[in-house]
Design a protein around this motif. Sequence first.
Motif, PDB file in Angstrom:
ATOM      1  N   LEU A  44       0.865  -1.181   0.000  1.00  0.00           N
ATOM      2  CA  LEU A  44       0.000   0.000   0.000  1.00  0.00           C
ATOM      3  C   LEU A  44       0.895   1.221   0.000  1.00  0.00           C
ATOM      4  CD1 LEU A  44      -2.661  -0.735   2.750  1.00  0.00           C
ATOM      5  CD2 LEU A  44      -3.048  -0.547   0.313  1.00  0.00           C
ATOM      6  N   TYR A  45       0.386   2.321  -0.498  1.00  0.00           N
ATOM      7  CA  TYR A  45       1.107   3.578  -0.440  1.00  0.00           C
ATOM      8  C   TYR A  45       0.345   4.462   0.533  1.00  0.00           C
ATOM      9  CZ  TYR A  45       4.298   7.125  -2.226  1.00  0.00           C
ATOM     10  OH  TYR A  45       5.297   8.061  -2.345  1.00  0.00           O
ATOM     11  N   LEU A  46       0.963   4.768   1.649  1.00  0.00           N
ATOM     12  CA  LEU A  46       0.322   5.534   2.722  1.00  0.00           C
ATOM     13  C   LEU A  46       0.762   6.987   2.642  1.00  0.00           C
ATOM     14  CD1 LEU A  46      -1.192   5.959   5.411  1.00  0.00           C
ATOM     15  CD2 LEU A  46       0.816   5.044   6.575  1.00  0.00           C
ATOM     16  N   ILE A  47      -0.210   7.893   2.639  1.00  0.00           N
ATOM     17  CA  ILE A  47       0.050   9.325   2.646  1.00  0.00           C
ATOM     18  C   ILE A  47      -0.494   9.883   3.948  1.00  0.00           C
ATOM     19  CG2 ILE A  47      -0.503  11.552   1.600  1.00  0.00           C
ATOM     20  CD1 ILE A  47      -0.115   8.339  -0.347  1.00  0.00           C
ATOM     21  N   ARG A  48       0.303  10.679   4.617  1.00  0.00           N
ATOM     22  CA  ARG A  48      -0.110  11.335   5.867  1.00  0.00           C
ATOM     23  C   ARG A  48       0.040  12.837   5.672  1.00  0.00           C
ATOM     24  NH1 ARG A  48       2.032  13.685  10.409  1.00  0.00           N
ATOM     25  NH2 ARG A  48       0.921  13.286  12.346  1.00  0.00           N
ATOM     26  N   GLN A  49      -1.056  13.558   5.849  1.00  0.00           N
ATOM     27  CA  GLN A  49      -1.045  15.015   5.744  1.00  0.00           C
ATOM     28  C   GLN A  49      -1.440  15.587   7.101  1.00  0.00           C
ATOM     29  OE1 GLN A  49      -3.383  16.491   2.280  1.00  0.00           O
ATOM     30  NE2 GLN A  49      -3.872  14.330   2.043  1.00  0.00           N
ATOM     31  N   GLU A  50      -0.573  16.387   7.693  1.00  0.00           N
ATOM     32  CA  GLU A  50      -0.915  17.055   8.956  1.00  0.00           C
ATOM     33  C   GLU A  50      -1.068  18.538   8.688  1.00  0.00           C
ATOM     34  OE1 GLU A  50       0.416  17.511  13.615  1.00  0.00           O
ATOM     35  OE2 GLU A  50       1.353  15.977  12.371  1.00  0.00           O
ATOM     36  N   MET A  51      -2.197  19.090   9.143  1.00  0.00           N
ATOM     37  CA  MET A  51      -2.543  20.474   8.844  1.00  0.00           C
ATOM     38  C   MET A  51      -3.021  21.185  10.103  1.00  0.00           C
ATOM     39  SD  MET A  51      -4.730  19.297   5.553  1.00  0.00           S
ATOM     40  CE  MET A  51      -5.039  17.716   6.310  1.00  0.00           C
ATOM     41  N   THR A  52      -2.637  22.441  10.248  1.00  0.00           N
ATOM     42  CA  THR A  52      -3.133  23.281  11.336  1.00  0.00           C
ATOM     43  C   THR A  52      -3.923  24.424  10.710  1.00  0.00           C
ATOM     44  OG1 THR A  52      -1.236  22.717  12.703  1.00  0.00           O
ATOM     45  CG2 THR A  52      -2.525  24.644  13.362  1.00  0.00           C
ATOM     46  N   VAL A  53      -5.174  24.553  11.157  1.00  0.00           N
ATOM     47  CA  VAL A  53      -6.133  25.476  10.547  1.00  0.00           C
ATOM     48  C   VAL A  53      -6.252  26.745  11.380  1.00  0.00           C
ATOM     49  CG1 VAL A  53      -8.541  25.680   9.779  1.00  0.00           C
ATOM     50  CG2 VAL A  53      -7.395  23.462   9.704  1.00  0.00           C
ATOM     51  N   SER A  54      -6.454  27.860  10.695  1.00  0.00           N
ATOM     52  CA  SER A  54      -6.733  29.130  11.365  1.00  0.00           C
ATOM     53  C   SER A  54      -8.103  29.037  12.056  1.00  0.00           C
ATOM     54  CB  SER A  54      -6.753  30.260  10.329  1.00  0.00           C
ATOM     55  OG  SER A  54      -7.360  31.405  10.850  1.00  0.00           O
ATOM     56  N   GLN A  55      -8.195  29.518  13.283  1.00  0.00           N
ATOM     57  CA  GLN A  55      -9.452  29.462  14.041  1.00  0.00           C
ATOM     58  C   GLN A  55     -10.593  30.094  13.250  1.00  0.00           C
ATOM     59  OE1 GLN A  55     -10.095  28.183  17.329  1.00  0.00           O
ATOM     60  NE2 GLN A  55     -12.201  28.550  16.709  1.00  0.00           N
ATOM     61  N   LYS A  56     -10.350  31.214  12.603  1.00  0.00           N
ATOM     62  CA  LYS A  56     -11.389  31.919  11.853  1.00  0.00           C
ATOM     63  C   LYS A  56     -11.873  31.145  10.639  1.00  0.00           C
ATOM     64  CE  LYS A  56      -9.853  36.547  13.107  1.00  0.00           C
ATOM     65  NZ  LYS A  56      -9.343  37.832  12.617  1.00  0.00           N
ATOM     66  N   GLN A  57     -11.042  30.261  10.113  1.00  0.00           N
ATOM     67  CA  GLN A  57     -11.368  29.520   8.888  1.00  0.00           C
ATOM     68  C   GLN A  57     -11.770  28.066   9.165  1.00  0.00           C
ATOM     69  OE1 GLN A  57     -11.410  31.141   6.000  1.00  0.00           O
ATOM     70  NE2 GLN A  57     -10.732  32.993   7.019  1.00  0.00           N
ATOM     71  N   LEU A  58     -11.962  27.721  10.427  1.00  0.00           N
ATOM     72  CA  LEU A  58     -12.211  26.324  10.801  1.00  0.00           C
ATOM     73  C   LEU A  58     -13.456  25.753  10.131  1.00  0.00           C
ATOM     74  CD1 LEU A  58     -11.214  23.942  12.470  1.00  0.00           C
ATOM     75  CD2 LEU A  58     -12.526  24.829  14.405  1.00  0.00           C
ATOM     76  N   GLY A  59     -14.542  26.489  10.104  1.00  0.00           N
ATOM     77  CA  GLY A  59     -15.785  25.998   9.493  1.00  0.00           C
ATOM     78  C   GLY A  59     -15.616  25.704   8.019  1.00  0.00           C
ATOM     79  N   GLU A  60     -14.995  26.617   7.294  1.00  0.00           N
ATOM     80  CA  GLU A  60     -14.764  26.424   5.856  1.00  0.00           C
ATOM     81  C   GLU A  60     -13.877  25.203   5.615  1.00  0.00           C
ATOM     82  OE1 GLU A  60     -12.665  28.659   2.036  1.00  0.00           O
ATOM     83  OE2 GLU A  60     -12.869  29.758   3.921  1.00  0.00           O
ATOM     84  N   PHE A  61     -12.814  25.071   6.435  1.00  0.00           N
ATOM     85  CA  PHE A  61     -11.922  23.922   6.276  1.00  0.00           C
ATOM     86  C   PHE A  61     -12.645  22.607   6.533  1.00  0.00           C
ATOM     87  CE2 PHE A  61      -9.150  20.687   8.019  1.00  0.00           C
ATOM     88  CZ  PHE A  61      -8.187  20.578   7.021  1.00  0.00           C
ATOM     89  N   CYS A  62     -13.424  22.544   7.602  1.00  0.00           N
ATOM     90  CA  CYS A  62     -14.124  21.295   7.950  1.00  0.00           C
ATOM     91  C   CYS A  62     -15.095  20.871   6.844  1.00  0.00           C
ATOM     92  CB  CYS A  62     -14.835  21.429   9.286  1.00  0.00           C
ATOM     93  SG  CYS A  62     -13.690  21.449  10.687  1.00  0.00           S
ATOM     94  N   GLU A  63     -15.802  21.821   6.271  1.00  0.00           N
ATOM     95  CA  GLU A  63     -16.716  21.497   5.162  1.00  0.00           C
ATOM     96  C   GLU A  63     -15.945  20.961   3.959  1.00  0.00           C
ATOM     97  OE1 GLU A  63     -20.077  21.305   5.075  1.00  0.00           O
ATOM     98  OE2 GLU A  63     -19.826  21.620   7.225  1.00  0.00           O
ATOM     99  N   ALA A  64     -14.822  21.595   3.636  1.00  0.00           N
ATOM    100  CA  ALA A  64     -14.011  21.147   2.505  1.00  0.00           C
ATOM    101  C   ALA A  64     -13.407  19.773   2.784  1.00  0.00           C
ATOM    102  CB  ALA A  64     -12.912  22.162   2.202  1.00  0.00           C
ATOM    103  N   LEU A  65     -12.981  19.545   4.017  1.00  0.00           N
ATOM    104  CA  LEU A  65     -12.416  18.250   4.385  1.00  0.00           C
ATOM    105  C   LEU A  65     -13.454  17.145   4.245  1.00  0.00           C
ATOM    106  CD1 LEU A  65     -10.149  16.467   5.479  1.00  0.00           C
ATOM    107  CD2 LEU A  65     -10.846  17.165   7.796  1.00  0.00           C
ATOM    108  N   LYS A  66     -14.668  17.379   4.722  1.00  0.00           N
ATOM    109  CA  LYS A  66     -15.740  16.379   4.585  1.00  0.00           C
ATOM    110  C   LYS A  66     -15.976  16.034   3.122  1.00  0.00           C
ATOM    111  CE  LYS A  66     -18.302  17.826   8.665  1.00  0.00           C
ATOM    112  NZ  LYS A  66     -19.519  18.480   9.151  1.00  0.00           N
ATOM    113  N   GLN A  67     -16.013  17.041   2.270  1.00  0.00           N
ATOM    114  CA  GLN A  67     -16.227  16.803   0.841  1.00  0.00           C
ATOM    115  C   GLN A  67     -15.055  16.042   0.232  1.00  0.00           C
ATOM    116  OE1 GLN A  67     -19.131  17.486  -0.890  1.00  0.00           O
ATOM    117  NE2 GLN A  67     -18.131  16.164  -2.380  1.00  0.00           N
ATOM    118  N   TYR A  68     -13.848  16.411   0.629  1.00  0.00           N
ATOM    119  CA  TYR A  68     -12.657  15.733   0.116  1.00  0.00           C
ATOM    120  C   TYR A  68     -12.672  14.255   0.508  1.00  0.00           C
ATOM    121  CZ  TYR A  68      -7.769  14.509  -0.651  1.00  0.00           C
ATOM    122  OH  TYR A  68      -6.617  13.885  -1.067  1.00  0.00           O
ATOM    123  N   LEU A  69     -12.972  13.965   1.764  1.00  0.00           N
ATOM    124  CA  LEU A  69     -13.015  12.568   2.220  1.00  0.00           C
ATOM    125  C   LEU A  69     -14.067  11.778   1.451  1.00  0.00           C
ATOM    126  CD1 LEU A  69     -12.681  13.101   6.068  1.00  0.00           C
ATOM    127  CD2 LEU A  69     -10.901  12.327   4.482  1.00  0.00           C
TER     128      LEU A  69
END
Length: 145
Positions: A44-69
């Motif tokens: 298998l090829y395992l990819i690990r992405q670690e990201m730290t989100v700006s507090q003000k942008q957390l909602g936008e990031f979470c929505e995009a992450l859900k769609q990406y997953l």
Amino acid sequence: MLNQEPHHMIKWISLPIFLLLSPSFSQPLTFYFCLSFFLSVQSLYLIRQEMTVSQKQLGEFCEALKQYLKNVSAERDCFHVTAVRLPDGLSFVVYEFWDGEEEWKKHLQAASFKAFQHVKVDTLCQPEAVSTVAVPAAWCSLSRD
């Protein structure tokens, strides 16, 4: 596609991930996979992405992450994708398991990947940390569960 046998009939294997992939954890993360999948691949090829989100942008990031997953989990060559929210509430780790490095590189050209990249540019407070590793099927052990 996974075997359609009832859950208790499927042979599962566990794959503990120590490596240098999770420096913030002292315990391994364990993923469980259907044994029939590993009979068809050598690694298998395992990819690990670690990201730290700006507090003000957390909602936008979470929505995009859900769609990406959702989009990535539907891709034929991605065996598994999952995200973990770290205790600080602003850091996330995404793990992707691909059939191979070439399949992952093809994914990098997909519209879903590019869309998520654009959101990350606007929402992360520092560059993401990405690591990759090929995990040989021989490293996997049968689970007693």
